[in-house]
Design an enzyme around this catalytic site. Structure first.
Site, PDB file in Angstrom:
ATOM      1  CB  THR A  68      30.037  35.478  44.569  1.00  0.00           C
ATOM      2  OG1 THR A  68      29.255  35.664  45.759  1.00  0.00           O
ATOM      3  CG2 THR A  68      31.163  34.507  44.862  1.00  0.00           C
ATOM      4  CG  ASP A  69      28.082  38.501  39.979  1.00  0.00           C
ATOM      5  OD1 ASP A  69      27.629  37.354  39.772  1.00  0.00           O
ATOM      6  OD2 ASP A  69      28.829  39.081  39.177  1.00  0.00           O
ATOM      7  CG  MET A  70      22.681  38.589  40.383  1.00  0.00           C
ATOM      8  SD  MET A  70      21.165  39.582  40.293  1.00  0.00           S
ATOM      9  CE  MET A  70      19.924  38.312  40.060  1.00  0.00           C
ATOM     10  CB  ALA A  71      26.081  35.763  37.501  1.00  0.00           C
ATOM     11  N   GLY A  72      26.537  34.037  40.492  1.00  0.00           N
ATOM     12  CA  GLY A  72      27.216  32.920  41.146  1.00  0.00           C
ATOM     13  C   GLY A  72      28.716  32.908  40.914  1.00  0.00           C
TER      14      GLY A  72
END
Lengths: 147, 147, 147, 147
Positions: free
Chosen positions: C16-20
């Site tokens: 995952t990335d910080m955008a969820g």
């Protein structure tokens, strides 16, 4: 002789996770970036195919202590210091500092031990002496920097 | 109460590096996979948004000792054991074994310490007590398994 | 003869990335997992070192269309279908479906073209015929499945 | 108004795979690095939390054509050009060139389409107009550069 290297890196989007911070495994990729920059500065690559036999540097121990998170687009300095030099292995410590802060901020502290290996006739790796030309360029950092 | 979890994973091509082996940073991704499987088995996710306030689990210490390399398509068992349980943190050890060998082979040994945190009003994280319902399900592994 | 393979995977935290959501580059890692499972099911590995000369499969074209996000712990099915078979290359399409939904949900659609290569005397790769024993096991999927 | 950005990056060890070349999924990470540099040069971050409501930029289409491999320590230029500008989306192309060659060498060509979204009351994303202050700074590259 050299005992340190500083790499600077801006945190990339793909390095963050859903918690909004750099995934902890990426600190180990950052450590290597500093190590490989150190090797290049000495005129070498961590891929030492020009030696006969070719030499490799597998990692045998890795460790990281996380104090503060890193976020997207933070600028991080990875300060590598040689902490130990043996005939067949090297150890480093790494100090991570976030530069885009009012006062550069201590983020994490890492360490790594790598072993010099050559490939044997049966394809397996065996520990080997660090090539002299390379070893002669490397020193252990002064004790006060390693604390 | 539970104190262990075993995850099995086949090494993926993208996890190898030009040395032909699993990049050392990926062992830390493997550790998490076992940890998150452990949480799921207890009926939880490591993303504990249903608690009020929501709880997170940042890593504060990670370590790995590498004994043998892992290669593409190897089957690796990641055996997680709870090694310490405090009011606000958990520690685990991880035993990596390669299963596709005549005798399952010891590959690596890892450890991880994670802290239970809640987000404060100012957006910063603060250590917090592990939610009781979750803590009550977790035990420390017997000492003889932790060696 | 075979023309498809289905792999199932649970989304990992590190993906995952910080955008969820799953970082878009990881869909290309998922595609390979299905392709390599397909090869294994036919009794082969994508690393074809047992052929003389050894055969490799570099990617020459990759594409993905994203319709819905994938999140942590989602279960995703990667359905690979052979869309084209030439003497020296293979093309696939990939249908991504999220399984943990009331009705399995279309998430993304990908495609990949890979070329069969051998290493030449000068170290460079050159396109080569797909080894017959392997090619004979592969068929193109029926047109109605490729839409 | 701006329509291009050039990022330069040295290939890292962890980006290679056992074939000795950069794993194909990493080209999509490289594309983003150029895109985010472009945003920063315009005074923005791809994480547009300061707009009300906050704006996000999910990827809806990604593509890459691979011509030559990239190897460890290669220096690669990622040249991003805006190829299309709509009210709610942007498209880019990316030209990858290896700089550490006698003549800079064409390595790959990529493209990306991203959509401007806002989070709705129900938590789902909906396409939205690109904030005017940002859109006003972006132009489409001249046709002759997009071939």
């Amino acid at each position: 002789m050299a005992y340190e290297f500083k790499a600077i890196r801006r945190v990339e989007f793909s390095e963050t996770d859903m918690a909004g911070i750099v995934h902890y495994s990426n600190f180990f990729r950052y450590m290597e970036i500093a190590e490989h920059g150190f090797f290049r500065e000495l005129g070498y690559s961590v891929v030492m195919n020009h030696f006969e036999p070719p030499v490799g540097w597998p990692r045998v121990h890795a460790e990281c202590e996380y104090r503060q998170p890193l976020r997207f687009e933070d600028e991080v300095e990875i300060h590598m210091l040689v902490s130990e030099k043996k005939s067949k292995s090297l150890s480093y410590i790494f100090k991570f500092r976030k530069l885009n802060a009012t006062i550069p901020m201590d983020i994490a502290r890492g360490s790594l031990t790598v072993v010099c290996v050559v490939k044997q006739a049966d394809g397996r790796m065996a520990a080997a002496h660090i090539p002299k030309a390379f070893a002669d360029k490397i020193d252990v950092a002064p004790a006060e920097l390693l604390t």
